[in-house]
Design an enzyme around this catalytic site. Sequence first.
Site, PDB file in Angstrom:
ATOM      1  N   GLU A 257       0.984  -0.968  -0.138  1.00 22.53           N
ATOM      2  CA  GLU A 257      -0.298  -0.305   0.195  1.00 22.53           C
ATOM      3  C   GLU A 257       0.578   1.042  -0.024  1.00 22.53           C
ATOM      4  OE1 GLU A 257      -2.875   0.439  -0.382  1.00 22.53           O
ATOM      5  OE2 GLU A 257      -3.622  -2.217   0.003  1.00 22.53           O
ATOM      6  N   CYS A 291      -2.786   8.715   3.813  1.00 24.31           N
ATOM      7  CA  CYS A 291      -2.137   8.146   2.703  1.00 24.31           C
ATOM      8  C   CYS A 291      -3.839   8.287   2.262  1.00 24.31           C
ATOM      9  CB  CYS A 291      -2.082   6.945   2.763  1.00 24.31           C
ATOM     10  SG  CYS A 291      -2.887   5.813   3.798  1.00 24.31           S
TER      11      CYS A 291
HETATM   12  P1  NAD Z   1       8.664   4.621   3.465  1.00 23.33           P
HETATM   13  O1  NAD Z   1       8.534   3.885   2.485  1.00 23.33           O
HETATM   14  O2  NAD Z   1       9.991   5.590   3.692  1.00 23.33           O
HETATM   15  O3  NAD Z   1       8.662   3.888   4.987  1.00 23.33           O
HETATM   16  C1  NAD Z   1       8.119   2.449   5.451  1.00 23.33           C
HETATM   17  C2  NAD Z   1       8.379   1.381   5.833  1.00 23.33           C
HETATM   18  O4  NAD Z   1       9.882   0.479   5.055  1.00 23.33           O
HETATM   19  C3  NAD Z   1       9.514   1.418   7.097  1.00 23.33           C
HETATM   20  O5  NAD Z   1       9.585   0.367   7.795  1.00 23.33           O
HETATM   21  C4  NAD Z   1      11.266   1.869   6.596  1.00 23.33           C
HETATM   22  O6  NAD Z   1      12.287   1.248   7.189  1.00 23.33           O
HETATM   23  C5  NAD Z   1      11.064   0.741   5.753  1.00 23.33           C
HETATM   24  N1  NAD Z   1      11.927   0.953   3.912  1.00 23.33           N
HETATM   25  C6  NAD Z   1      12.753   1.052   4.278  1.00 23.33           C
HETATM   26  N2  NAD Z   1      13.338   1.538   3.064  1.00 23.33           N
HETATM   27  C7  NAD Z   1      13.480  -0.574   2.986  1.00 23.33           C
HETATM   28  C8  NAD Z   1      14.329  -1.482   2.038  1.00 23.33           C
HETATM   29  N3  NAD Z   1      14.834  -1.139   1.124  1.00 23.33           N
HETATM   30  N4  NAD Z   1      13.474  -2.329   1.487  1.00 23.33           N
HETATM   31  C9  NAD Z   1      12.308  -2.655   3.316  1.00 23.33           C
HETATM   32  N5  NAD Z   1      11.613  -1.540   3.417  1.00 23.33           N
HETATM   33  C10 NAD Z   1      12.229  -0.646   4.212  1.00 23.33           C
HETATM   34  O7  NAD Z   1       7.864   5.228   4.204  1.00 23.33           O
HETATM   35  P2  NAD Z   1       7.194   6.405   5.145  1.00 23.33           P
HETATM   36  O8  NAD Z   1       8.343   7.346   4.709  1.00 23.33           O
HETATM   37  O9  NAD Z   1       7.784   5.955   6.422  1.00 23.33           O
HETATM   38  O10 NAD Z   1       5.548   6.584   5.019  1.00 23.33           O
HETATM   39  C11 NAD Z   1       5.260   7.795   4.017  1.00 23.33           C
HETATM   40  C12 NAD Z   1       3.931   7.361   2.734  1.00 23.33           C
HETATM   41  O11 NAD Z   1       4.355   5.806   3.244  1.00 23.33           O
HETATM   42  C13 NAD Z   1       4.173   7.889   2.115  1.00 23.33           C
HETATM   43  O12 NAD Z   1       4.396   7.904   0.609  1.00 23.33           O
HETATM   44  C14 NAD Z   1       2.444   7.194   2.582  1.00 23.33           C
HETATM   45  O13 NAD Z   1       1.616   8.048   1.488  1.00 23.33           O
HETATM   46  C15 NAD Z   1       2.479   6.245   2.647  1.00 23.33           C
HETATM   47  N6  NAD Z   1       1.506   4.786   3.163  1.00 23.33           N
HETATM   48  C16 NAD Z   1       0.456   5.136   2.474  1.00 23.33           C
HETATM   49  C17 NAD Z   1      -0.509   4.231   2.894  1.00 23.33           C
HETATM   50  C18 NAD Z   1      -1.444   3.479   1.666  1.00 23.33           C
HETATM   51  O14 NAD Z   1      -2.392   2.385   2.626  1.00 23.33           O
HETATM   52  N7  NAD Z   1      -1.361   3.606   0.547  1.00 23.33           N
HETATM   53  C19 NAD Z   1      -0.550   3.980   4.327  1.00 23.33           C
HETATM   54  C20 NAD Z   1      -0.026   4.808   5.327  1.00 23.33           C
HETATM   55  C21 NAD Z   1       1.877   5.521   4.745  1.00 23.33           C
END
Ligand code: NAD
Length: 488
Positions: A257, A291
């Site tokens: 997501e 989001c």
């Molecule tokens: P992010 O992608 O920076 O991080 C999300 C998670 O992924 C964190 O736990 C991070 O440590 C991990 N991560 C980072 N690099 C990784 C890798 N190489 N491999 C595996 N995991 C890794 O996102 P964020 O800044 O924490 O969250 C904000 C984003 O989340 C926004 O774009 C928002 O739209 C999205 N979001 C989407 C939904 C949805 O349901 N569509 C809900 C909430 C947030």
Amino acid sequence: MSQDSAVPHFHNYIAGAWVAGEGTRPNINPSDTEDVIGHYAQADTAQTEAAIAAAHGAFPAWAAATPQLRFDVLDAVGNELLARREDIGRLLSREEGKTLAEGMGETHRAAMIFKYFAGEALRCGGENLPSVRPGVSVEISRAPLGVVGLIAPWNFPIAIPAWKIAPALAYGNCVVFKPAELVPGCAWTLADILSRTALKNKEFHGVFNLLMGPGSQVGQALVESPLVRAISFTGSVGTGRRLISGCAARQAKVQAEMGGKNPLVVLDDADLEVAVNSAVQSAFFSTGQRCTASSRIIVTEGIHDAFVAATVAKMKTLNIDHALKASTDIGPVVDARQLEQNLRYVALARAEGGELAFGGERVERERPGFYQMPALITGTSNAMTISREEVFGPVANVIRVKDFEEALLTANDSEFGLSAGICTRSLKHATQFKQQAQAGMVMVNLPTAGVDYHVPFGGSKGSSYGPREQGSYAREFYTQVKTAYTAA
Ligand code: NAD
């Protein structure tokens, strides 16, 4: 948890034991950067492998556990979250920056999710069908996958972990959970609650593991491990797309997501108050860090000026302050990097021709924090950067259109498709919008953010990948189907 100084230290939870990490990371309150909530263990690749191995080892016992036992574990978590919704809500607001009302509301939601999936553990049945061959019967059943890696973002520190952990456990999987670096407090609390359920019994050590640490190490190791059969991810588009490729390359199941650029359409015949409340609620509350936030507000000509004036008037009444103050409507931005990104998008929108109708600047409050006035930018087109890219902050832009047809085309002209809303009194237009909006979730006369916990959640196009989360639809991701034939 250990307390060798004024600030407590929190450990990871691996194979039924609390273990220190390779280092620690401070958890800092965005409402008051002098307030350090705690120091949280940081796992590395070796610890991640140990947690995966523990989960793998515990899988046969958990897969064989009765539905009643799984119900009891999940229901107990739900009960404790409900009983402690004020103190956990306070912790959530302290580490993420949403208001106390929002923090308590999110904790309540997490409790309901655990209780819902407690019931789902009992309901997970199969099907019996007559075979097309005489004397043969066919059974279709659902089996757990094995070890699942759950990777969460920072903006819903307890609800998103809940809607991944609860179904994973309900359907018999073992979990390695990696929260976002910015919000380890709620994740640790959830692990603490789980560790005091029946999962404390030796045969279930490893069923649930908490690994706090950097995504580039812990997240990456989960994606690459052949023992991890599925990854459920919520986060940014960039990380999500890389992770989807990594999982596909080794045929692991994946659900992602990701971002949104959610449109809210306001038609001439809308109830102005409903439209303004829907826009302000979903664009700016929770500091716009949802989001499903409305970020493109698409307004037809007849109501445009009245809508902008009433929205600005409403924005002027909002109180931006410390998340834990009772009078606060909107808390701070989560951290310095996100604040800087928000301000950069406001400047870019103006440089591309948008007009700042209200807000958009950094403000100081009593305590040092990341405070920003919500921004409304008018005179924008759907081609501008502000209409194309997700800001993930309290920043919305208004796009003026001629009529419903142009509004629908504009709403759908996006690489994303998470949530879409319309404010109208026309049943015809509401019905057409529900059918034709390219989004996983559609709202009529409601904010684009704010969803029920017992129904599917997810988007279309660039916003989502894989089966839906939440409600009974979660079963599709967390189980695999088996078809068995028996000769009489
Ligand atoms: P992010 O992608 O920076 O991080 C999300 C998670 O992924 C964190 O736990 C991070 O440590 C991990 N991560 C980072 N690099 C990784 C890798 N190489 N491999 C595996 N995991 C890794 O996102 P964020 O800044 O924490 O969250 C904000 C984003 O989340 C926004 O774009 C928002 O739209 C999205 N979001 C989407 C939904 C949805 O349901 N569509 C809900 C909430 C947030």
